[in-house]
Design a protein around this motif. Structure first.
Motif, PDB file in Angstrom:
ATOM      1  N   GLU A   1       0.657  -1.437  -0.338  1.00 16.32           N
ATOM      2  CA  GLU A   1      -0.023  -0.346   0.132  1.00 16.32           C
ATOM      3  C   GLU A   1       0.672   1.220  -0.142  1.00 16.32           C
ATOM      4  OE1 GLU A   1      -2.411  -2.392   2.012  1.00 16.32           O
ATOM      5  OE2 GLU A   1      -0.103  -2.427   1.955  1.00 16.32           O
ATOM      6  N   TRP A   2       1.726   1.486   0.416  1.00 13.88           N
ATOM      7  CA  TRP A   2       2.583   1.885   0.419  1.00 13.88           C
ATOM      8  C   TRP A   2       2.875   3.059  -0.588  1.00 13.88           C
ATOM      9  CZ3 TRP A   2       7.706   3.891  -0.788  1.00 13.88           C
ATOM     10  CH2 TRP A   2       8.444   5.490   0.751  1.00 13.88           C
ATOM     11  N   TRP A   3       4.134   1.191  -1.593  1.00 11.17           N
ATOM     12  CA  TRP A   3       4.486   1.446  -2.933  1.00 11.17           C
ATOM     13  C   TRP A   3       3.706   2.334  -3.635  1.00 11.17           C
ATOM     14  CZ3 TRP A   3       9.422   1.757  -3.011  1.00 11.17           C
ATOM     15  CH2 TRP A   3      10.127   1.282  -2.306  1.00 11.17           C
ATOM     16  N   CYS A   4       2.262   1.351  -3.902  1.00 15.67           N
ATOM     17  CA  CYS A   4       1.377   1.900  -5.180  1.00 15.67           C
ATOM     18  C   CYS A   4       0.831   3.574  -4.262  1.00 15.67           C
ATOM     19  CB  CYS A   4       0.009   1.300  -4.398  1.00 15.67           C
ATOM     20  SG  CYS A   4       0.482  -0.472  -5.065  1.00 15.67           S
ATOM     21  N   ALA A   5       1.104   3.766  -2.970  1.00 14.67           N
ATOM     22  CA  ALA A   5       0.208   4.973  -3.124  1.00 14.67           C
ATOM     23  C   ALA A   5       1.136   6.129  -3.338  1.00 14.67           C
ATOM     24  CB  ALA A   5       0.361   5.833  -1.613  1.00 14.67           C
ATOM     25  N   ASN A   6       2.567   5.708  -2.960  1.00 16.12           N
ATOM     26  CA  ASN A   6       3.525   7.224  -3.451  1.00 16.12           C
ATOM     27  C   ASN A   6       3.993   6.567  -4.395  1.00 16.12           C
ATOM     28  OD1 ASN A   6       5.092   8.083  -1.330  1.00 16.12           O
ATOM     29  ND2 ASN A   6       4.882   6.280  -0.562  1.00 16.12           N
ATOM     30  N   VAL A   7       3.463   5.837  -5.682  1.00 18.13           N
ATOM     31  CA  VAL A   7       3.381   5.356  -6.827  1.00 18.13           C
ATOM     32  C   VAL A   7       3.189   6.354  -7.727  1.00 18.13           C
ATOM     33  CG1 VAL A   7       3.794   4.218  -8.833  1.00 18.13           C
ATOM     34  CG2 VAL A   7       5.837   3.579  -7.197  1.00 18.13           C
ATOM     35  N   LEU A   8       2.081   6.552  -7.613  1.00 26.26           N
ATOM     36  CA  LEU A   8       0.430   6.382  -7.636  1.00 26.26           C
ATOM     37  C   LEU A   8       0.789   8.613  -7.438  1.00 26.26           C
ATOM     38  CD1 LEU A   8      -2.293   7.191  -9.137  1.00 26.26           C
ATOM     39  CD2 LEU A   8      -3.252   6.593  -6.968  1.00 26.26           C
ATOM     40  N   SER A   9       1.242   9.286  -6.357  1.00 29.00           N
ATOM     41  CA  SER A   9       1.212   9.990  -6.203  1.00 29.00           C
ATOM     42  C   SER A   9       2.454  10.714  -7.072  1.00 29.00           C
ATOM     43  CB  SER A   9       1.146  10.005  -4.240  1.00 29.00           C
ATOM     44  OG  SER A   9       1.783  11.715  -3.886  1.00 29.00           O
ATOM     45  N   MET A  10       3.175  10.264  -7.297  1.00 23.97           N
ATOM     46  CA  MET A  10       4.484  10.961  -8.041  1.00 23.97           C
ATOM     47  C   MET A  10       4.810  10.980  -9.279  1.00 23.97           C
ATOM     48  SD  MET A  10       8.329   9.313  -8.284  1.00 23.97           S
ATOM     49  CE  MET A  10       9.190   9.546 -10.045  1.00 23.97           C
ATOM     50  N   ALA A  11       3.069   9.413  -9.740  1.00 22.17           N
ATOM     51  CA  ALA A  11       2.701   9.712 -10.946  1.00 22.17           C
ATOM     52  C   ALA A  11       1.683  11.247 -11.815  1.00 22.17           C
ATOM     53  CB  ALA A  11       2.200   8.551 -11.447  1.00 22.17           C
ATOM     54  N   ILE A  12       1.085  11.185 -10.798  1.00 25.24           N
ATOM     55  CA  ILE A  12       0.039  12.025 -10.428  1.00 25.24           C
ATOM     56  C   ILE A  12       0.977  13.895 -10.925  1.00 25.24           C
ATOM     57  CG2 ILE A  12      -1.106  13.617  -9.116  1.00 25.24           C
ATOM     58  CD1 ILE A  12      -2.925  10.947  -8.051  1.00 25.24           C
ATOM     59  N   MET A  13       2.147  13.619  -9.741  1.00 22.65           N
ATOM     60  CA  MET A  13       3.108  15.128  -9.440  1.00 22.65           C
ATOM     61  C   MET A  13       3.273  15.491 -10.949  1.00 22.65           C
ATOM     62  SD  MET A  13       5.989  16.536  -6.890  1.00 22.65           S
ATOM     63  CE  MET A  13       5.081  16.044  -5.991  1.00 22.65           C
ATOM     64  N   VAL A  14       4.177  14.380 -11.540  1.00 22.65           N
ATOM     65  CA  VAL A  14       5.005  14.469 -12.890  1.00 22.65           C
ATOM     66  C   VAL A  14       4.058  14.782 -13.721  1.00 22.65           C
ATOM     67  CG1 VAL A  14       6.712  12.897 -14.322  1.00 22.65           C
ATOM     68  CG2 VAL A  14       6.620  12.663 -11.287  1.00 22.65           C
ATOM     69  N   LEU A  15       3.367  13.752 -14.170  1.00 18.69           N
ATOM     70  CA  LEU A  15       2.035  13.796 -15.856  1.00 18.69           C
ATOM     71  C   LEU A  15       1.851  15.466 -15.553  1.00 18.69           C
ATOM     72  CD1 LEU A  15       1.153  10.425 -15.846  1.00 18.69           C
ATOM     73  CD2 LEU A  15       2.659  11.657 -16.967  1.00 18.69           C
ATOM     74  N   LEU A  16       1.662  15.474 -14.207  1.00 14.53           N
ATOM     75  CA  LEU A  16       0.656  16.877 -13.933  1.00 14.53           C
ATOM     76  C   LEU A  16       1.734  18.502 -14.767  1.00 14.53           C
ATOM     77  CD1 LEU A  16      -2.518  16.974 -11.390  1.00 14.53           C
ATOM     78  CD2 LEU A  16      -2.991  17.017 -13.797  1.00 14.53           C
ATOM     79  N   SER A  17       2.804  18.130 -13.626  1.00 16.13           N
ATOM     80  CA  SER A  17       3.630  19.640 -13.854  1.00 16.13           C
ATOM     81  C   SER A  17       4.258  19.511 -15.490  1.00 16.13           C
ATOM     82  CB  SER A  17       5.006  19.030 -12.929  1.00 16.13           C
ATOM     83  OG  SER A  17       5.016  18.707 -13.360  1.00 16.13           O
ATOM     84  N   GLU A  18       4.584  18.094 -15.666  1.00 11.57           N
ATOM     85  CA  GLU A  18       4.479  17.958 -16.929  1.00 11.57           C
ATOM     86  C   GLU A  18       3.464  19.163 -18.100  1.00 11.57           C
ATOM     87  OE1 GLU A  18       6.494  14.516 -17.659  1.00 11.57           O
ATOM     88  OE2 GLU A  18       8.350  14.399 -17.323  1.00 11.57           O
ATOM     89  N   TYR A  19       2.458  18.609 -17.533  1.00 12.20           N
ATOM     90  CA  TYR A  19       1.170  18.752 -18.707  1.00 12.20           C
ATOM     91  C   TYR A  19       1.056  20.418 -18.743  1.00 12.20           C
ATOM     92  CZ  TYR A  19      -3.082  20.065 -20.148  1.00 12.20           C
ATOM     93  OH  TYR A  19      -4.670  20.436 -21.385  1.00 12.20           O
ATOM     94  N   TRP A  20       1.546  21.177 -17.395  1.00 10.84           N
ATOM     95  CA  TRP A  20       0.815  22.440 -17.163  1.00 10.84           C
ATOM     96  C   TRP A  20       2.931  23.006 -17.581  1.00 10.84           C
ATOM     97  CZ3 TRP A  20      -0.498  21.179 -12.281  1.00 10.84           C
ATOM     98  CH2 TRP A  20      -1.702  21.839 -11.796  1.00 10.84           C
ATOM     99  N   LEU A  21       3.528  22.425 -18.150  1.00  8.97           N
ATOM    100  CA  LEU A  21       5.275  23.246 -18.294  1.00  8.97           C
ATOM    101  C   LEU A  21       5.239  23.074 -19.955  1.00  8.97           C
ATOM    102  CD1 LEU A  21       7.706  22.354 -15.804  1.00  8.97           C
ATOM    103  CD2 LEU A  21       6.991  24.869 -16.408  1.00  8.97           C
TER     104      LEU A  21
END
Length: 153
Positions: A115-135
């Motif tokens: 659960e820790w790994w899933c939550a952190n990987v999902l959170s990192m994916a959200i951060m990366v994809l949204l910031s890249e999209y906006w930039l």
């Protein structure tokens, strides 16, 4: 914003990493405090840094998982303002979560809960994809040359 003629500025990179790490813990901590308070619990540092706290068999495990997920879009906004280059978003986001892994390991041992790994990987994916999209969206805006040449000197 933070770039110029120098390609590699270690102090700038350390400052950007510090801003990103601080924003990550501030936003995730604020969400965690809010969610724990709404659920009637007492927020602690262990909720943020302890992998066993994210075990879905525990009743209070949803708060840290939601806090990570809700903090990621806000961290993406900060990442898009601090990093200012789409190709660096993965580097800085990955560094944030690598430091988080190191701190979690120091606090309560290496995380072995899926659960820790899933939550952190999902959170990192959200951060990366949204910031890249906006930039990328910002980088694709046209440069208005008319305003440059019509300015009175």
């Amino acid at each position: 914003m933070f770039y110029g003629p120098e390609i590699w500025d270690p102090w700038l990179i350390l400052a950007q990493m510090g801003i990103m790490q601080s924003a990550f813990y501030l936003l995730t901590g604020l969400w965690l405090m809010l969610l724990q308070t709404l659920m009637g619990g007492q927020p602690t540092l262990g909720h943020l840094l302890s992998a066993p706290m994210m075990d879905l068999d525990r009743p209070a495990s949803s708060a840290p998982i939601l806090a990570l997920s809700l903090g990621a879009p806000l961290c993406a906004i900060i990442c898009s303002q601090v990093v200012d280059r789409a190709w660096q978003c993965l580097d800085f986001s990955g560094t944030v979560y690598l430091i988080h892994l190191i701190l979690c390991t120091t606090h309560s041992g290496f995380p072995v809960h899926w659960e820790w790994w899933c939550a952190n990987v999902l959170s990192m994916a959200i951060m990366v994809l949204l910031s890249e999209y906006w930039l990328v969206k910002r980088e694709q805006q046209p440069i208005e040359m008319d305003k440059m040449f019509s300015a009175k000197v």
